[in-house]
Write a protein that holds these residues in place. Structure first.
Motif, mmCIF file in Angstrom:
data_model
loop_
_atom_site.group_PDB
_atom_site.id
_atom_site.type_symbol
_atom_site.label_atom_id
_atom_site.label_comp_id
_atom_site.label_asym_id
_atom_site.label_seq_id
_atom_site.Cartn_x
_atom_site.Cartn_y
_atom_site.Cartn_z
ATOM 1 N N TRP A 4 0.619 4.011 10.949
ATOM 2 C CA TRP A 4 -0.479 3.113 11.329
ATOM 3 C C TRP A 4 -1.248 3.671 12.517
ATOM 4 N N GLY A 55 7.996 -7.409 7.918
ATOM 5 C CA GLY A 55 8.057 -8.865 8.019
ATOM 6 C C GLY A 55 8.922 -9.337 9.170
ATOM 7 N N GLN A 90 9.195 -0.349 4.017
ATOM 8 C CA GLN A 90 8.393 -0.674 5.198
ATOM 9 C C GLN A 90 7.840 -2.089 5.106
ATOM 10 N N LYS A 91 7.403 -2.491 3.922
ATOM 11 C CA LYS A 91 6.880 -3.848 3.749
ATOM 12 C C LYS A 91 7.955 -4.881 4.044
ATOM 13 N N SER A 92 9.149 -4.637 3.538
ATOM 14 C CA SER A 92 10.257 -5.560 3.791
ATOM 15 C C SER A 92 10.594 -5.633 5.272
ATOM 16 N N ARG A 118 1.449 -5.786 10.426
ATOM 17 C CA ARG A 118 2.006 -6.298 9.168
ATOM 18 C C ARG A 118 0.970 -6.240 8.043
ATOM 19 N N SER A 119 -0.270 -6.574 8.357
ATOM 20 C CA SER A 119 -1.341 -6.523 7.351
ATOM 21 C C SER A 119 -1.560 -5.097 6.860
ATOM 22 N N TRP A 120 -1.578 -4.146 7.789
ATOM 23 C CA TRP A 120 -1.758 -2.750 7.403
ATOM 24 C C TRP A 120 -0.601 -2.280 6.527
ATOM 25 N N VAL A 121 0.632 -2.621 6.930
ATOM 26 C CA VAL A 121 1.808 -2.200 6.158
ATOM 27 C C VAL A 121 1.786 -2.826 4.764
ATOM 28 N N GLU A 122 1.371 -4.071 4.669
ATOM 29 C CA GLU A 122 1.302 -4.738 3.374
ATOM 30 C C GLU A 122 0.373 -3.990 2.417
ATOM 31 N N GLU A 123 -0.669 -3.389 2.962
ATOM 32 C CA GLU A 123 -1.633 -2.668 2.135
ATOM 33 C C GLU A 123 -1.241 -1.211 1.908
ATOM 34 N N GLN A 128 0.467 -8.920 13.862
ATOM 35 C CA GLN A 128 -0.205 -9.366 12.643
ATOM 36 C C GLN A 128 -1.032 -8.245 12.022
#
Length: 146
Positions: free
Chosen positions: A122, A76, A71-73, A60-65, A57
């Motif tokens: 990350w 998930g 990478q975002k895709s 994923r939060s870090w990648v989203e930002e 989690q």
């Protein structure tokens, strides 16, 4: 001179001893062991599922930002992140739903690579390695330096 029955009983007992010795050498424990070049082909056992889910989690939060669109895709698809790492060294084992899940990945290897690259961004480390595993626990990408 031994009787035929005694010879058969001795043979059966000897065969039983051989079988017992052979199975005693086998292990049902599923500990991840690297091969000769340090590759862990199967996802290690998850001994702390709550922590590995939390790691995923946070990732994923870090990648989203901070991550790229690819990478975002791909992030998930990350379900759990196992292993131990710190600022200097460590190993991460990333469990995904690649080759499974609700929507199959169009490019499974590309998704695994994007996940490893995002993990490297990350967790910047001197000697760390990330390995990405598909939904079945098979290695897709191993020992990606982060």
């Amino acid at each position: 001179m031994p009787t035929a029955a005694a010879v058969r009983i001795t043979a059966v007992l000897a065969l039983g001893a051989v079988i017992a010795a052979g199975t005693a050498a086998c292990s049902t424990e599923k500990t991840a062991e690297p091969d000769a070049i340090g590759v862990v082909e199967k996802l290690p056992d998850d001994t702390d599922k709550a922590q590995s889910k939390k790691n995923a989690q946070e990732f994923r939060s870090w990648v989203e930002e901070h991550g790229t669109a690819q990478q975002k895709s791909a992030a998930g698809r990350v379900d759990r992140i196992l292993g131990e790492w710190n600022d200097k060294t460590g190993n991460a084992y990333i469990a995904t739903d690649i080759n499974g899940g609700k929507k199959p990945a169009a490019d499974p290897q590309g998704a695994a690579t994007a996940i490893a690259k995002a993990f490297a961004s990350w967790k910047d480390s001197d000697q760390g390695y990330a390995s990405v595993y598909d939904v079945y626990g098979n290695a897709m990408l191993t020992n990606y330096k982060f």
